[in-house]
Scaffold this active site. Structure first.
Site, PDB file in Angstrom:
ATOM      1  N   LYS A  89       0.954  -1.240   0.011  1.00 54.35           N
ATOM      2  CA  LYS A  89      -0.030  -0.117  -0.156  1.00 54.35           C
ATOM      3  C   LYS A  89       0.742   1.206   0.128  1.00 54.35           C
ATOM      4  CE  LYS A  89      -3.545   2.745   0.711  1.00 54.35           C
ATOM      5  NZ  LYS A  89      -4.548   3.136  -0.347  1.00 54.35           N
ATOM      6  N   LYS A 139      -0.004  11.696   5.074  1.00 58.31           N
ATOM      7  CA  LYS A 139       0.298  10.357   6.305  1.00 58.31           C
ATOM      8  C   LYS A 139       0.886   9.370   5.375  1.00 58.31           C
ATOM      9  CE  LYS A 139      -2.729   7.196   7.153  1.00 58.31           C
ATOM     10  NZ  LYS A 139      -3.894   6.196   7.552  1.00 58.31           N
TER      11      LYS A 139
END
Ligand code: NAD
Length: 641
Positions: A513, A588
């Site tokens: 990811k 993030k």
């Protein structure tokens, strides 16, 4: 005489196709009649076996009757075809999953729609006249009716060869390719059918060895050599470079067929291969193509040339064989709310008890999809959010205590660690903890360790696809953890997503990811700065999109989530950059990728620069609370300093 005879004879549910003069081509009515019969026989104790056969010696069934599809499609009515295919595919799936034996006797041609009813049963009998093929690419479709599943499962690269050349298999080749089970000389079939009617037991069917190995099987070396590439262009290139008779003959076959259909066939088979392959997945992917085939594919032109005008000179798109990736994506991208709904009881899940923690922008629609698929979902979120069909528990502990699977969809790794520490001791032994949040690899591994110590399975499966994918059930899951854990939650991935890749041990999903999102962050910035440069060069934005989306600069940021308002597909840019994926979440993720790169001593200068730009944007330039594609208005305002 009716086109089809449906009856119960002795212990057998009997279906006989009776259109021998039309090579038993399947009409819509025949399809619906077969479905109604097998639905009725499913729980009827009088029926022990279903036997399918057909009149005449030329064909079991030469395909679907496509005249109506052509007539409606020509008028711009695509809904008729879409409904026809959806109904036909549902029948194919029902035959494939039927709880009783289904025996089919396949003389002569069994092609296309004929494969869909004749080749998904438990006992598929072939003889000396049998010729089985998936010839859809010749009329601008892709192998469908579940045939793509068998092509994907066929040995080596045989699926690519059969799906793109439309080659016909004899009995031996059909057994080799997985389209048939038993070779039995056709003279014996009538007596065997009588035996099946009396006993209801397919044990009477004993296959014999075909006289010799099939001509296609004997060419497997050449097939593997030439069909190994990733795209149609690769296949064509290797064939063109080879003077052998096989190569030249194969090229001749390929030149007859729609390049777009062949390229999509290859892409579909590559996407399908792997542990997660199911009939439902194969049909879903097929339907993405067929439901668009009249409007965007070559189907209308293919039928015109083959069946209506019979000039056999179709004017295909991309006639030189080079099909751009954007054209493939356009045909095969998920259909969202128009996706194939098989409406099978079996697809309604098996009623797992699921605890869902974190019902935010992503979690709420994911939980709602699980509930809609028939699972018992109990949710908890301290913000008091809810989701359709989900029972709300007063605490997290209440939500997880009876669950077989607990799903977490939380903002970050610190919250995941604290939630896991609270909930793991309350979970049932043997249950699975499935974390779908995007968190750091270390947090995923730490929670996996704690879960393992408590006798639980753990899977980290962050997602790609955004809130649209969460609502539409089309997310991509990148999973880490044990194979046992992955298998335990695979039925849930099927409800919530279109694809799940098992990437390796715990933490591997998060690793995939953050690598993906590092690429996404960098490509979004590159796409935005290129638009801003194009503005300053006086280049029209629409023209820029038209060129780049079909040229080597294309990407998901450009083609699927265009940052320029009013250009390309609808995206947050068209809604004043209200977040689908917030800039601070991208910040993030870029932080996580740099943290991981630091720990692994990996040189990632583009990722580092993307992080610095998003940090500046979110913290100092008003990007907080905006979509991550709002980089475009940022660049618009800036000069070179
Ligand atoms: P969100 O902020 O909308 O949802 C998170 C939810 O978690 C909130 O409702 C919050 O109240 C809840 N929560 C916080 N602390 C909790 C606790 N202790 N116990 C239970 N619930 C708690 O965020 P989102 O957009 O749904 O994203 C969730 C995750 O998915 C993030 O890790 C994000 O990076 C990832 N993700 C988001 C997108 C997207 O497009 N939004 C895409 C891919 C991945």
């Amino acid at each position: 005489m009716s086109d089809i005879s449906i009856r119960i004879t002795g212990r057998a549910g009997r279906i006989t196709l009776q259109r021998p003069n039309a090579l038993n081509a399947m009409t819509y009515e025949m399809c619906l009649a077969i479905e109604a019969a097998i639905d009725q026989w499913r729980n009827d104790p009088a029926v022990a076996v279903v036997v399918l056969d057909a009149q005449g010696d030329r064909a079991f069934c030469s395909g679907g009757d496509i005249a109506d599809l052509y007539a409606t499609g020509l008028k711009g009515d695509y809904a008729y075809g879409q409904k026809f295919w959806a109904d036909e595919y549902r029948l194919n799936a029902k035959i494939f999953e039927y709880p009783k034996p289904v025996v089919s006797f396949l003389q002569g041609y069994t092609m296309g729609g004929g494969v869909g009813i004749g080749c998904h049963g438990s006992h598929r009998v072939v003889g000396d006249t049998s010729q089985i093929a998936m010839p859809e690419v010749g009329i601008g479709l892709v192998p469908d009716v579940g045939g793509s599943l068998m092509l994907a499962l066929a040995p080596d690269r045989l699926g690519e060869y059969l799906g793109t050349t439309a080659s016909r298999m004899n009995a031996s080749d059909a057994i080799f390719a997985g389209f048939a089970d038993l070779y039995i000389p056709e003279g014996k079939w009538p007596a065997l059918i009588e035996q099946l009617e009396v006993s209801g037991d397919p044990a009477c069917l004993v296959g014999e060895a075909p006289a010799e190995i099939g001509p296609i099987q004997s060419q497997m070396d050449a097939i593997n050599t030439h069909f190994y590439g990733v795209s149609l262009s690769d296949v064509l290139t290797t064939l063109q470079d080879d003077d052998s008779e096989f190569a030249q003959q194969t090229l001749k076959q390929l030149r007859r067929n729609s390049p777009l259909s062949m390229a999509c066939t290859i892409e579909m088979l590559h996407r399908m291969r792997g542990k997660n392959l199911t009939m439902a997945k194969a049909l879903d992917l097929e339907y993405r193509f067929t439901s668009r085939s009249m409007e965007h594919g070559d189907f209308i032109e293919g039928i015109r040339a083959a069946i209506i005008d019979k000039d056999r000179s179709p004017r295909w798109q991309f006639a030189d064989g080079s099909v751009p990736p954007a054209a493939l994506s356009k045909m095969l991208q998920p259909l969202g709310k128009n996706a194939l709904d098989l409406q099978l009881d079996t697809s309604k899940g098996n009623g797992m008890n699921i605890g869902f923690i974190g019902l935010g922008n992503m979690g709420a629609p994911m939980a709602a999809n699980l509930a809609a698929a028939g699972h018992n979902v109990t949710g908890f979120d301290p913000a008091g959010t809810t989701a359709a069909g989900v029972a709300v528990a007063p605490t997290g502990l209440d939500a997880v205590k009876d669950a077989n699977v607990v799903i977490t969809m939380l903002p970050n790794g610190a919250i995941l660690r604290s939630v896991a520490a609270e909930l793991i001791p309350a979970m049932k032994a043997g249950a699975t903890l499935l974390d779908c949040s995007t968190v750091d690899v270390d947090s995923a591994r730490a929670v996996a360790q704690d879960a393992g110590n408590a006798g639980l399975l753990f899977v980290d499966a962050p997602v790609s696809g955004g809130t649209g994918g969460a609502s539409g059930g089309t997310l991509t899951f990148m999973a880490g953890g044990s194979v046992a854990g992955f298998i335990a939650v695979s039925p849930l991935f099927e409800v919530m997503g279109q694809k799940a890749v098992h990437c390796g041990d715990a933490g591997s999903g998060q690793a995939a990811k953050i690598c993906n999102n590092m690429i996404l962050g960098a490509t979004m910035i590159a796409t935005c700065e290129a638009f801003a440069l194009a503005d300053k060069l006086g280049l029209d934005r629409q023209k820029m999109f038209d060129v780049v989306s079909t040229s080597s600069g294309y990407s998901w940021s450009m083609n699927g989530y265009c940052p320029a308002p009013g250009i390309g597909p609808t995206s947050p840019a068209d809604n004043d950059y209200t977040p689908g994926f917030a800039a601070e979440l991208m910040l993030k993720d870029l932080g996580l990728s740099q943290q991981a790169a630091e720990a692994a001593d990996a040189d990632t200068p583009m990722g580092a620069l993307a992080l610095a730009l998003y940090k500046q944007f979110v913290e100092d330039e008003g990007g907080l609370g905006k979509d991550f594609s709002a980089m475009l208005p940022r660049f618009e305002k800036r000069g070179r300093d």
